[in-house]
Write a protein that holds these residues in place. Structure first.
Motif, mmCIF file in Angstrom:
data_model
loop_
_atom_site.group_PDB
_atom_site.id
_atom_site.type_symbol
_atom_site.label_atom_id
_atom_site.label_comp_id
_atom_site.label_asym_id
_atom_site.label_seq_id
_atom_site.Cartn_x
_atom_site.Cartn_y
_atom_site.Cartn_z
ATOM 1 N N ASP A 385 0.795 -1.225 0.000
ATOM 2 C CA ASP A 385 0.000 0.000 0.000
ATOM 3 C C ASP A 385 0.828 1.276 0.000
ATOM 4 O O ASP A 385 0.268 2.367 -0.137
ATOM 5 C CB ASP A 385 -0.910 -0.003 1.233
ATOM 6 C CG ASP A 385 -2.369 0.202 0.859
ATOM 7 O OD1 ASP A 385 -2.819 -0.442 -0.093
ATOM 8 O OD2 ASP A 385 -3.037 1.014 1.522
ATOM 9 N N GLN A 386 2.142 1.170 0.167
ATOM 10 C CA GLN A 386 2.945 2.375 0.354
ATOM 11 C C GLN A 386 2.952 3.281 -0.876
ATOM 12 O O GLN A 386 3.174 4.489 -0.752
ATOM 13 C CB GLN A 386 4.377 1.989 0.731
ATOM 14 C CG GLN A 386 5.116 1.176 -0.313
ATOM 15 C CD GLN A 386 6.501 0.765 0.159
ATOM 16 O OE1 GLN A 386 7.022 1.332 1.119
ATOM 17 N NE2 GLN A 386 7.098 -0.211 -0.498
ATOM 18 N N ARG A 387 2.692 2.731 -2.052
ATOM 19 C CA ARG A 387 2.660 3.566 -3.245
ATOM 20 C C ARG A 387 1.452 4.491 -3.261
ATOM 21 O O ARG A 387 1.456 5.541 -3.918
ATOM 22 C CB ARG A 387 2.660 2.707 -4.515
ATOM 23 C CG ARG A 387 1.462 1.788 -4.639
ATOM 24 C CD ARG A 387 1.322 1.233 -6.055
ATOM 25 N NE ARG A 387 2.539 0.576 -6.527
ATOM 26 C CZ ARG A 387 2.706 0.147 -7.772
ATOM 27 N NH1 ARG A 387 1.719 0.286 -8.645
ATOM 28 N NH2 ARG A 387 3.816 -0.435 -8.134
ATOM 29 N N TYR A 388 0.376 4.107 -2.551
ATOM 30 C CA TYR A 388 -0.853 4.894 -2.577
ATOM 31 C C TYR A 388 -0.930 5.908 -1.437
ATOM 32 O O TYR A 388 -1.707 6.858 -1.517
ATOM 33 C CB TYR A 388 -2.071 3.971 -2.502
ATOM 34 C CG TYR A 388 -2.055 2.905 -3.556
ATOM 35 C CD1 TYR A 388 -2.049 3.240 -4.910
ATOM 36 C CD2 TYR A 388 -2.004 1.559 -3.228
ATOM 37 C CE1 TYR A 388 -2.014 2.264 -5.895
ATOM 38 C CE2 TYR A 388 -1.979 0.572 -4.193
ATOM 39 C CZ TYR A 388 -1.973 0.926 -5.530
ATOM 40 O OH TYR A 388 -1.927 -0.042 -6.499
ATOM 41 N N GLU A 389 -0.181 5.688 -0.391
ATOM 42 C CA GLU A 389 -0.208 6.615 0.742
ATOM 43 C C GLU A 389 1.181 6.700 1.345
ATOM 44 O O GLU A 389 1.757 5.702 1.779
ATOM 45 C CB GLU A 389 -1.210 6.156 1.802
ATOM 46 C CG GLU A 389 -1.366 7.141 2.933
ATOM 47 C CD GLU A 389 -2.487 6.751 3.891
ATOM 48 O OE1 GLU A 389 -2.637 7.423 4.918
ATOM 49 O OE2 GLU A 389 -3.197 5.776 3.593
ATOM 50 N N ARG A 390 1.717 7.889 1.368
ATOM 51 C CA ARG A 390 3.058 8.078 1.917
ATOM 52 C C ARG A 390 3.103 7.701 3.393
ATOM 53 O O ARG A 390 2.144 7.921 4.132
ATOM 54 C CB ARG A 390 3.499 9.533 1.741
ATOM 55 C CG ARG A 390 3.654 9.970 0.299
ATOM 56 C CD ARG A 390 4.289 11.356 0.219
ATOM 57 N NE ARG A 390 3.461 12.358 0.874
ATOM 58 C CZ ARG A 390 2.524 13.048 0.263
ATOM 59 N NH1 ARG A 390 2.272 12.814 -1.014
ATOM 60 N NH2 ARG A 390 1.813 13.961 0.906
ATOM 61 N N ASN A 391 4.248 7.148 3.798
ATOM 62 C CA ASN A 391 4.490 6.796 5.205
ATOM 63 C C ASN A 391 3.483 5.783 5.741
ATOM 64 O O ASN A 391 3.111 5.829 6.919
ATOM 65 C CB ASN A 391 4.464 8.058 6.087
ATOM 66 C CG ASN A 391 5.457 9.112 5.629
ATOM 67 O OD1 ASN A 391 6.586 8.786 5.278
ATOM 68 N ND2 ASN A 391 5.033 10.366 5.622
#
Length: 448
Positions: A385-391
């Motif tokens: 999921d990191q590509r869709y929401e930073r951090n």
């Protein structure tokens, strides 16, 4: 009347028989099912999520320089926004809907008898935006009716439906419609909701839940071919598919679960599109969370009761895995509750040995393994999921509280809702009220 009575008796029998059978096999069998079933499902979801990522997701272009998805023929997209008492949020919602990078759109806001300033705000916005049209309903009829009216007013074959407090990412509509254009047997596409309200522990846990639990489940269900439900807050539909199944039902408390089953019973496919981001508001108090999850659980139970008669035919065999998963989850909830009750009673009164529960701890090292697999699942989902929401990896600190807070709430809502639906008579028209939308709304994060 006789059919409803028979259904209630059959449901009670379906619940009581496996619970009694497992207790008859012994305490170790019961505890084994209680602790190994979540372990198995966690591994199943991780495997499905990783396969989805490896087979499709890792190859997708993503970043600040990516281009919006191309739609052959440049079809018109109708974005439907049902609104009820949305004066605080509807400006932001329509701003993001109207500012899609895909330009061939129309936005239809349906005011479902709001009692605040929603109607006035919608009329004001419509004068400034030629792509916006407003439909006013004289009184509150429910979200299903509002969506039906929006569909009738729409000019497009492709309908993107969002809630009146949701904010679409700038390419979300195009991503949702792309599978509908590409695959003629796709009837609906569900998007990727992201949580904006995260000022309390309840809110922060939900951020991780929507990626580590809901996101992995959606990916896995997409692989084996059937999705339990589209996201009611953001989904796209093919008008012809909706017309074949009679659109949204008026008496179901969760219209999104019902329409998902209706479409799949009619042999339409449902896709999951994680790139179709939509920023949403969620409850941040236990009271608000309880009301929301009770509604979701009741909606699932209503759809189960509605469809249980017709699922045993060979033509509906593709729904059997989804049906079995729901039955096992419900059985787990009732068995867990029965085990707790029998353990508590056994502390104060003698019980027959066949139903006595001596301990509520997992056999051997199962508890430690379950915790390790749970953390592994959260890590896998954060990686995907990191590509869709930073951090997104920061959510791991909060998501570790998920079993303590959410498992107990989901357990209780399953027990209450399924029992209520099993004993319910004729369902009334489903109407909505303004939900708990959190304490503090974090600004929408544009995808990078």
């Amino acid at each position: 009347m006789k059919e409803r009575i028979f259904t209630k008796i059959a449901l009670i029998f379906m619940l009581a028989t496996p619970v009694a059978a497992l207790f008859a096999l012994g305490e170790e069998v019961v505890l084994g099912f209680l602790f190994f079933y979540p372990l198995f499902m966690s591994g199943f979801w991780m495997a499905g999520g990783m396969y989805f990522w490896w087979h499709w997701e890792r190859q997708w272009e993503w970043g600040p320089d990516r281009k919006p998805p191309a739609l052959p023929g440049d079809p018109l997209i109708s974005i439907l926004v049902p609104c009820f008492n949305e004066q605080e949020n509807v400006r932001d919602t329509l701003h993001y809907a109207l500012n899609q990078r895909y330009s061939n759109i129309e936005v239809i806001a349906i005011n479902d008898g709001s009692r605040d300033r929603t109607a006035e705000i919608l009329n004001e916005l419509a004068t400034d935006h030629p792509k916006l049209r407003v439909v006013h309903l004289a009184e509150n009829q429910g979200k299903a009716v509002a969506l039906r009216m929006g569909a009738l007013a729409a000019h497009s074959e492709y309908l993107v439906c969002i809630d009146g407090d949701a904010c679409l990412d700038h390419d979300a509509a195009a991503y949702l419609v792309q599978p509908l254009v590409q695959y003629p047997r796709v009837g609906a596409v569900t998007g990727n909701p992201r949580i904006r309200t995260r000022s309390t522990l309840v809110g922060k846990i939900q951020v991780g839940e929507f990626s580590s639990i809901i996101g992995l489940i959606k990916r896995t269900q997409r692989i084996y071919g059937q999705v339990f439900t589209v996201s009611g807050v953001v989904a796209a539909f093919r008008r012809r598919a909706l017309d074949r199944v009679g659109y949204w039902s008026l008496d179901m408390i969760t219209e999104d679960i019902d329409i998902s089953w209706k479409l799949q019973r009619d042999h339409w496919s449902i896709f999951y599109e994680p790139r179709a981001l939509c920023w949403i508001l969620m409850p941040e108090t236990l009271k608000g969370l309880w009301k929301q999850r009770l509604r979701w659980a009741q909606g699932g139970a209503e759809v189960f009761v509605k469809n249980v008669h017709d699922l045993w035919t060979w033509q509906h065999r593709r729904l059997w895995p989804m049906f079995a998963e729901y039955c096992l989850s419900t059985l787990w909830a009732y068995l867990f509750a029965a085990s707790i009750l029998l353990w508590l009673v056994g502390q104060f009164a003698p019980l027959p040995e066949a139903i006595r529960v001596h301990k509520l701890v997992p056999p051997g090292f199962t508890g430690l393994v379950l915790c390790a697999v749970c953390l592994m699942q959260f890590t896998v989902s954060a990686f995907i999921d990191q590509r869709y929401e930073r951090n997104s990896l920061r959510n791991l600190f909060w998501i570790v509280w998920y079993p303590m807070v959410y498992w107990m709430i989901n357990l209780a809502t399953t027990l209450v809702s399924f029992t209520k639906v099993a004993l319910m008579g004729q369902r009334p028209r489903a109407r909505w009220i303004s939900p708990d939308r959190g304490i503090h709304n974090q600004p929408v994060e544009r995808s990078e």
